[in-house]
Motif scaffolding. Structure first.
Motif, PDB file in Angstrom:
ATOM      1  N   PHE A 566       0.813  -1.220   0.000  1.00 46.27           N
ATOM      2  CA  PHE A 566       0.000   0.000   0.000  1.00 46.27           C
ATOM      3  C   PHE A 566       0.850   1.276   0.000  1.00 46.27           C
ATOM      4  N   ILE A 567       2.106   1.183   0.409  1.00 42.44           N
ATOM      5  CA  ILE A 567       2.919   2.408   0.488  1.00 42.44           C
ATOM      6  C   ILE A 567       4.226   2.222  -0.251  1.00 42.44           C
ATOM      7  N   THR A 568       4.203   1.410  -1.294  1.00 42.33           N
ATOM      8  CA  THR A 568       5.397   1.232  -2.105  1.00 42.33           C
ATOM      9  C   THR A 568       5.277   2.050  -3.377  1.00 42.33           C
ATOM     10  N   GLY A 569       6.341   2.094  -4.118  1.00 47.30           N
ATOM     11  CA  GLY A 569       6.343   2.796  -5.405  1.00 47.30           C
ATOM     12  C   GLY A 569       6.167   4.311  -5.280  1.00 47.30           C
ATOM     13  N   GLY A 570       6.418   4.948  -4.138  1.00 42.76           N
ATOM     14  CA  GLY A 570       6.302   6.393  -3.964  1.00 42.76           C
ATOM     15  C   GLY A 570       4.890   6.881  -3.791  1.00 42.76           C
ATOM     16  N   HIS A 571       3.934   5.971  -3.733  1.00 47.07           N
ATOM     17  CA  HIS A 571       2.527   6.365  -3.646  1.00 47.07           C
ATOM     18  C   HIS A 571       2.274   7.200  -2.392  1.00 47.07           C
ATOM     19  N   ALA A 572       2.781   6.761  -1.238  1.00 41.68           N
ATOM     20  CA  ALA A 572       2.512   7.475   0.017  1.00 41.68           C
ATOM     21  C   ALA A 572       3.091   8.882  -0.019  1.00 41.68           C
ATOM     22  N   GLU A 573       4.351   8.983  -0.508  1.00 41.78           N
ATOM     23  CA  GLU A 573       4.979  10.304  -0.542  1.00 41.78           C
ATOM     24  C   GLU A 573       4.237  11.251  -1.482  1.00 41.78           C
ATOM     25  N   ARG A 574       3.876  10.765  -2.682  1.00 43.95           N
ATOM     26  CA  ARG A 574       3.162  11.618  -3.635  1.00 43.95           C
ATOM     27  C   ARG A 574       1.815  12.051  -3.085  1.00 43.95           C
ATOM     28  N   LEU A 575       1.125  11.060  -2.455  1.00 47.69           N
ATOM     29  CA  LEU A 575      -0.207  11.353  -1.945  1.00 47.69           C
ATOM     30  C   LEU A 575      -0.134  12.395  -0.834  1.00 47.69           C
ATOM     31  N   GLN A 576       0.890  12.292   0.034  1.00 46.98           N
ATOM     32  CA  GLN A 576       1.035  13.279   1.106  1.00 46.98           C
ATOM     33  C   GLN A 576       1.282  14.682   0.531  1.00 46.98           C
ATOM     34  N   ALA A 577       2.085  14.723  -0.524  1.00 48.15           N
ATOM     35  CA  ALA A 577       2.368  16.030  -1.140  1.00 48.15           C
ATOM     36  C   ALA A 577       1.118  16.626  -1.765  1.00 48.15           C
ATOM     37  N   LEU A 578       0.314  15.753  -2.408  1.00 49.23           N
ATOM     38  CA  LEU A 578      -0.895  16.240  -3.068  1.00 49.23           C
ATOM     39  C   LEU A 578      -1.913  16.762  -2.054  1.00 49.23           C
ATOM     40  N   VAL A 579      -2.129  15.993  -0.953  1.00 45.15           N
ATOM     41  CA  VAL A 579      -3.158  16.416   0.005  1.00 45.15           C
ATOM     42  C   VAL A 579      -2.726  17.679   0.739  1.00 45.15           C
ATOM     43  N   VAL A 580      -1.425  17.821   1.016  1.00 40.45           N
ATOM     44  CA  VAL A 580      -0.962  19.030   1.701  1.00 40.45           C
ATOM     45  C   VAL A 580      -1.144  20.246   0.792  1.00 40.45           C
ATOM     46  N   ALA A 581      -0.794  20.093  -0.499  1.00 45.43           N
ATOM     47  CA  ALA A 581      -0.941  21.216  -1.439  1.00 45.43           C
ATOM     48  C   ALA A 581      -2.396  21.621  -1.580  1.00 45.43           C
ATOM     49  N   LEU A 582      -3.271  20.587  -1.749  1.00 50.91           N
ATOM     50  CA  LEU A 582      -4.693  20.898  -1.908  1.00 50.91           C
ATOM     51  C   LEU A 582      -5.271  21.410  -0.593  1.00 50.91           C
ATOM     52  N   GLY A 583      -4.775  20.901   0.541  1.00 58.25           N
ATOM     53  CA  GLY A 583      -5.250  21.356   1.839  1.00 58.25           C
ATOM     54  C   GLY A 583      -4.937  22.825   2.053  1.00 58.25           C
ATOM     55  N   LYS A 584      -3.708  23.217   1.710  1.00 59.64           N
ATOM     56  CA  LYS A 584      -3.347  24.628   1.842  1.00 59.64           C
ATOM     57  C   LYS A 584      -4.249  25.487   0.962  1.00 59.64           C
ATOM     58  N   ALA A 585      -4.484  25.028  -0.290  1.00 63.26           N
ATOM     59  CA  ALA A 585      -5.323  25.800  -1.217  1.00 63.26           C
ATOM     60  C   ALA A 585      -6.751  25.906  -0.709  1.00 63.26           C
ATOM     61  N   ALA A 586      -7.182  24.860   0.040  1.00 62.11           N
ATOM     62  CA  ALA A 586      -8.563  24.852   0.540  1.00 62.11           C
ATOM     63  C   ALA A 586      -8.676  25.549   1.881  1.00 62.11           C
TER      64      ALA A 586
END
Length: 755
Positions: A566-586
């Protein structure tokens, strides 16, 4: 020689004769002469005899009927009576002849005492009468034969047995009368044997007058007179009833053997000589010994298949029932009920040498007279039952999962040590940290595996005979008799080192064990207080380790997520970056961005409780499988609730699959009922899933992914957040380091894609 001398010599001669001689004058019947033998036989002086009428002494009943003088006979030879002294009659044989002496006729009577002869004759007549009565009235048929095998005489029983009268068969060969045609040769041989002086006894069949056959017992004896065989004495007994009884007995015996043969228990019977007379099918199967190979065998042959040697078994102990002590020496268990012995024993040779536990009963057998005739033993293989008993006994004292002793045995040992001289006594309590968390997150199989690992690690620190027990769900205990403070502390250190060594091998789930101990000295009568002290000490250690325990739990959780991909292939890191960016925008507050990162990292934690067969199924899911995979939100919620570090995001984990239009799961929330963090995660997770390579498709472009997000805006996603996300994509400041076409090995990521 003068006449006087002649008379004198004649008197001497007559006196020397043993027979009595008298001379009688026939005209007067007076005795004129009596020799010495006559005087002695008469028993009166000679002077009283001579000159007296002869009928006073000889033939008194025939006075007037003298055969010579009165009846005109010229000679007389017959039995008569002589009257002796006292009037005693004496039987005599008397001869009377007339003679002429001196020109005159006289009668010379000579007589001999035949008393002894008469006695012998009477005895013979009596014996003859006895024999005749025995012969005629014997219940056995008796026939007298001459040396030519012809009938001389037969008794009544013979006539009744063979239906002939003696007159019908007298003079005829016996074998022509009563011997069936097929037995003539046998009968002739028997006759020749008796005629040759032998004695025969045989059971055979003979024929009656009406042609019917009768079973007989025949005995033949030679009749010998004066050393010469003069005939045959044959005795016939009707044995038909006995034969019928024997046949019934044989039939009953065969029936009994048939019953024994089909008994489900292995059974054999021995006679009084301890020879095998019955060996049923069940015992053939049990021992591999066939009936024909052992029937008639003695000398404890029946023990060999069980023990590998000739020796007494239970059936041989019949008669020793009153001395159970001798029997108990040979058997694990023995009981007597009436005349029956019941026992349990292990025999080493059955089952190809693996041995077997047997239950056996042995009972005496009696004949119709109540005499001991043999014994019967029945055997049942109870190996499975004994193994089950041993297993149950083992389980009653051992923990089924770890194989260590259980709490029951541990408490027994505490009481035993308290009652004996074993001080000082040490108790070590070990508690497996985070077991509930493992069970809740990774499942009970993982928890059980961790318990077994902990048990093996703890047990490895002690000797085989030491008392190591599992006393609770996650608790272990060790009893150390005759161990002081230093020895117990050393044992605790060994456990800590063993745990560290185990974890150094990078196991799937690392071990974390809290350890406490206590030591009691002399005068300790109750170890329960010592146990409480050790338990309290363990909990103090556990409280001090609580932070590291939580950290270990998180590490375990992360490792489990890695195992599930579930957290291999960079998925966790990318997802954390995406939610933080969208969270700040929201407009998400800064202090909640950390929790948003945790949500991105652990939102799918509930999938550790979903079977791999569903998670990684390459094809479409069934309705049941879809329902099962949707449970991961609820499972994740419960896991997060149990972890202090994740409790703040537990509610978001529960709701992260809700849709804007209310058609999501598990609660069916819609619009702003759905937490903002969940709406942010839904867009970021779907975008990352669509722009990553999958086993079943290639990655979509950013533009294609954004178009799909806009298509599902207002249905699955918050439309305002979708536009904010599109604006972030246009700016490109956050995503310059991200490349479309990333590989995502987790096939279950499709669950986050727009439908």
């Amino acid at each position: 020689m003068t006449l006087l001398e002649i008379q004198r010599h004649l008197g001497i001669i007559l006196d020397s004769v043993q027979s009595g001689i008298v001379v009688i004058d026939p005209r007067t019947h007076v005795v004129v002469y009596a020799n010495r033998a006559a005087v002695e036989m008469i028993g009166v002086p000679k002077g009283e005899v001579v000159g007296s009428p002869c009928h006073n002494f000889i033939c008194p009943a025939e006075k007037g009927g003298c055969p010579i003088t009165d009846l005109g006979q010229t000679i007389d030879y017959s039995e008569r009576i002589l009257i002796g002294r006292g009037g005693t009659p004496m039987p005599i044989i008397k001869t009377v002849v007339p003679v002429w002496l001196g020109g005159r006729e006289y009668l010379v009577e000579s007589f001999t005492d035949i008393t002894a002869y008469k006695q012998v004759e009477e005895e013979r007549n009596l014996q003859r009468a006895y024999f005749q009565q025995l012969f005629m009235n014997s219940p056995q048929g008796i026939v007298l034969l001459d040396n030519a095998d012809r009938v001389v005489e037969a008794n009544k029983a013979f006539e009744e047995l063979f239906q002939y009268t003696v007159d019908e068969i007298r003079g005829r060969p016996i074998n022509e009368i009563i011997v069936p045609d097929n037995l003539v040769d046998e009968a002739t041989a028997l006759s020749h044997a008796v005629i040759s002086g032998g004695v025969i006894q045989r059971e055979s069949v003979r024929r009656r007058k009406d042609g019917s056959l009768v079973a007989v017992s025949a005995i033949g004896y030679p009749i010998v007179l004066d050393g010469k065989q003069v005939g045959i004495y044959a005795i016939y007994s009707d044995i038909s009833e006995r034969k019928r009884a024997e046949e019934k007995l044989r039939a009953a015996h065969r029936q009994l053997l048939d019953i024994i043969d089909f008994l489900p228990d292995a059974t054999f019977v021995i006679d009084q000589e301890k020879k095998v007379i019955a060996w049923n099918r069940a015992i053939e199967e049990m021992t591999g010994v066939l009936k024909e190979d052992i029937i008639g065998q003695g000398d404890y042959a029946y023990a060999v298949p069980f023990y590998g040697e000739r020796r007494p078994v239970l059936v041989d102990l019949i008669g020793l029932e009153d001395d159970l002590r001798k029997i108990e020496e040979k058997y694990e268990y023995v009981e007597r009920k009436a005349n029956t012995l019941i026992a349990e024993v292990f025999v080493p040779k059955l089952n190809q040498g693996r041995g077997a536990f047997l239950w056996a009963t042995a009972s005496p057998l009696y004949d119709s007279d109540g005499k001991l005739a043999g014994a019967i033993e029945s055997i049942r293989d109870i190996t499975e039952r004994k193994q089950m008993e041993q297993q149950l006994k083992y389980l009653s004292l051992h923990d089924a999962l770890t194989g260590l002793y259980n709490r029951t045995y541990f408490e027994q040992e505490m009481r035993r040590l308290a009652a004996g001289r074993h001080a000082p006594v040490g108790i070590i309590i070990c508690d497996l940290d985070a077991l509930k968390f493992i069970n809740d997150t990774l499942g009970h199989d993982a928890g059980d595996a961790l318990l077994v690992a902990a048990a093996n690690v703890i047990k490895s620190c002690f000797r085989t005979g030491d008392m190591v027990a599992r006393i609770g769900g996650d608790e272990f205990a060790v009893l150390l008799p005759n161990s002081d403070q230093e020895a117990v502390q050393a044992a605790c250190l060994r456990i800590e080192e063993a745990v560290a060594e185990y974890n150094s091998r990078d196991p799937e789930i690392p071990l974390s064990i809290s350890i406490g101990f206590a030591v009691g000295g002399e005068g300790l009568n109750d170890l329960s207080e010592l146990f409480k002290e050790a338990d309290n000490n363990m909990y103090r250690v556990k409280l001090h380790r609580s932070e590291s325990t939580r950290s270990a739990a998180v590490k375990i959780l992360l490792k489990a997520l890695e195992e599930k991909d579930f957290i291999t292939g960079g998925h966790a890191e990318r997802l954390q970056a995406l939610v933080v960016a969208l969270g700040k925008a929201a407009g998400v507050p800064k202090n909640r961005l950390k929790d948003l990162r945790l949500l991105a990292q652990f939102h799918d934690i509930g999938k550790v409780g979903i079977p791999d067969g569903i998670l990684f199924k390459p094809g479409p899911l069934t309705a049941e499988e879809t329902a099962e995979i949707r449970r991961h939100a609820e499972i994740g919620y419960r896991i997060a609730q149990s972890m202090p570090d994740l409790v703040l995001i537990a509610d978001w984990i529960l709701k992260h699959h809700e849709w804007w239009n209310g058609e999501g799961y598990p609660l069916g929330l819609k619009g702003e009922e759905i937490p903002l963090e969940c709406r942010i995660l839904a867009i970021a997770d779907a975008y990352d899933a669509m722009t990553s390579d999958r086993p079943y498709r290639k990655a979509m472009s950013r533009e294609g992914a954004l178009a799909e997000l806009r298509r599902m805006a207002g249905t699955q996603f918050d439309p305002q957040l979708v536009e904010k996300f599109a604006e972030l994509l246009r700016n490109g400041t956050v995503f310059d380091d991200q490349t479309v076409g990333r590989n995502c090995p987790n096939t279950s990521c499709r669950a986050e894609e727009p439908l």
